[in-house]
Design a protein around this motif. Structure first.
Motif, short mmCIF file in Angstrom:
data_model
loop_
_atom_site.label_atom_id
_atom_site.label_comp_id
_atom_site.label_asym_id
_atom_site.label_seq_id
_atom_site.Cartn_x
_atom_site.Cartn_y
_atom_site.Cartn_z
N GLU A 1 -18.61 -7.38 -20.04
CA GLU A 1 -18.56 -6.30 -20.99
C GLU A 1 -18.20 -6.82 -22.19
N ASN B 1 -21.30 -1.14 -25.02
CA ASN B 1 -21.03 0.30 -25.18
C ASN B 1 -21.70 0.92 -26.48
N GLU C 1 -24.02 0.45 -21.89
CA GLU C 1 -23.49 1.39 -21.25
C GLU C 1 -23.14 2.65 -22.22
N ASP D 1 -20.73 4.76 -17.83
CA ASP D 1 -19.41 4.28 -17.96
C ASP D 1 -18.68 5.34 -17.71
N LYS E 1 -20.41 3.10 -13.33
CA LYS E 1 -18.96 2.29 -13.46
C LYS E 1 -18.01 3.76 -13.22
MG MG Z 1 -17.57 0.29 -21.24
#
Ligand code: MG
Ligand code: C2E
Ligand code: MG
Ligand code: MG
Length: 292
Positions: A60, A118, A150, A180, A201
């Protein structure tokens, strides 16, 4: 110049003031300059570990901002503010550019690693976003399955139909999508089923409660079975100890991410970490005692 934004009243900065507006505007100006200059913003990469094989399954990308006066700024101290303005779009474009270049470098070095970025609500509100990301990949010559994006449940809630259009276009282009901070939103199963995602996640707050309270472990268990029932790969965030990693593996969780394995780090440090980790994973596979 800040006074202009306060109806012309010249005010001295009052740290106890309730609006926080001068600080906020200053921060946004600093951030705009940081994006333009390009040398204050970087990405750190945190590995995601396959709990069965112990191999790295991806990383990530997490933004880091070295402010010239304030020093290191935590993402939580500026991302939410940037998200209230259009500045989040050039910031996201900047981050995507860095992440795609790094993913390309890893691919060219012979060890392709999927990189996750993200996103923010505004990206999913912009019908042109998917096209921009796909042309970025095309220009860089990066296979789409080496980029993962994400999103959170709340990002979709703002305008679900528009967000779904953007997500479907990204997924049709071969980009992997991930939900996420799962568990912190309020999505129903029926709603989640409509999201074209590949991965879920579980938020670190639930993962960290898991070995402490029964409530935490119930949530983690049900998130794992929900994810698997929807055909998703399940990742646990915030894994800080071996016990948590062991329990997650027993519960069938696929992937773990957290300080127990590695902190987010610059790409160069990650290259060294991967070599050491690979040796440890090889030993583990051969049943020899592991190092870590
Ligand atoms: Mg994240
Ligand atoms: P996130 O996407 O949920 O990222 C995970 C956060 O948990 C990261 O914080 C990471 O450093 C931290 N973390 C990882 N392992 C552990 C652990 O074992 N224990 C604990 N306590 N924390 C762990 P970070 O880097 O401070 O980022 C915070 C949030 O800022 C991210 O949460 C994400 O929502 C946002 N963010 C970071 N980079 C970007 C970016 O490039 N764009 C956007 N839009 N948001 C970003
Ligand atoms: Mg998260
Ligand atoms: Mg988050």
């Amino acid at each position: 110049h800040l006074a202009e934004h306060h109806g012309g009243n010249v005010q001295e900065y009052d740290p106890a003031g309730d609006t926080g507006a001068p600080l906020r505007l200053e921060l946004l100006g600093d951030l705009r300059r940081a994006i333009e200059s390009g040398d204050q913003i970087s990405l750190h990469y945190q590995p995601k570990i396959d709990l069965q094989s112990w191999r790295i399954s991806g990383v990530e990308a997490l933004i880091r901002w070295q402010h010239p006066q304030q020093g290191r700024m935590a993402p939580d101290s500026f991302i939410p503010i940037a998200e209230t303005t259009s500045l989040i779009r050039p910031l996201t474009t900047h981050v995507l550019g860095m992440a795609v270049r790094q993913a390309k470098a890893w691919q060219q070095a012979g060890h392709p690693i999927p990189v996750a970025v993200n996103l923010s609500t505004r990206c999913l509100q912009d019908v042109g976003f998917a096209g921009q990301v796909l042309s970025l990949l095309h220009e860089a010559g990066l296979p789409a399955d080496l980029l993962e994006l994400e999103i959170t449940e709340s990002m979709v809630m703002t305008d679900p139909e528009r967000a779904l259009t953007v997500l479907q276009a990204l997924r049709a282009g071969g980009i992997r999508l991930s939900i996420d901070d799962f568990g912190t939103g309020h999505s129903s199963m029926a709603y989640l089923r409509r999201l074209p995602v590949d991965e879920l996640k579980i938020d670190k707050s639930f993962v960290q409660e898991m070995t402490v309270s029964h409530g935490g472990s119930v949530l983690v268990r049900s998130a794992i079975s929900l994810g698997h029932n929807l055909g998703l790969s399940v990742v646990a965030e915030g894994v800080e100890d071996q016990e948590t990693a062991d329990v997650l593996r027993e519960l069938g969780c696929d992937i773990a991410q957290g300080y127990h394995f590695a902190r987010p780090m610059p790409a160069g440090d990650l290259d060294r970490w991967i070599i050491e980790h690979r040796a440890a994973a090889d030993r583990r596979e051969q049943g020899k005692p592991m190092m870590s």
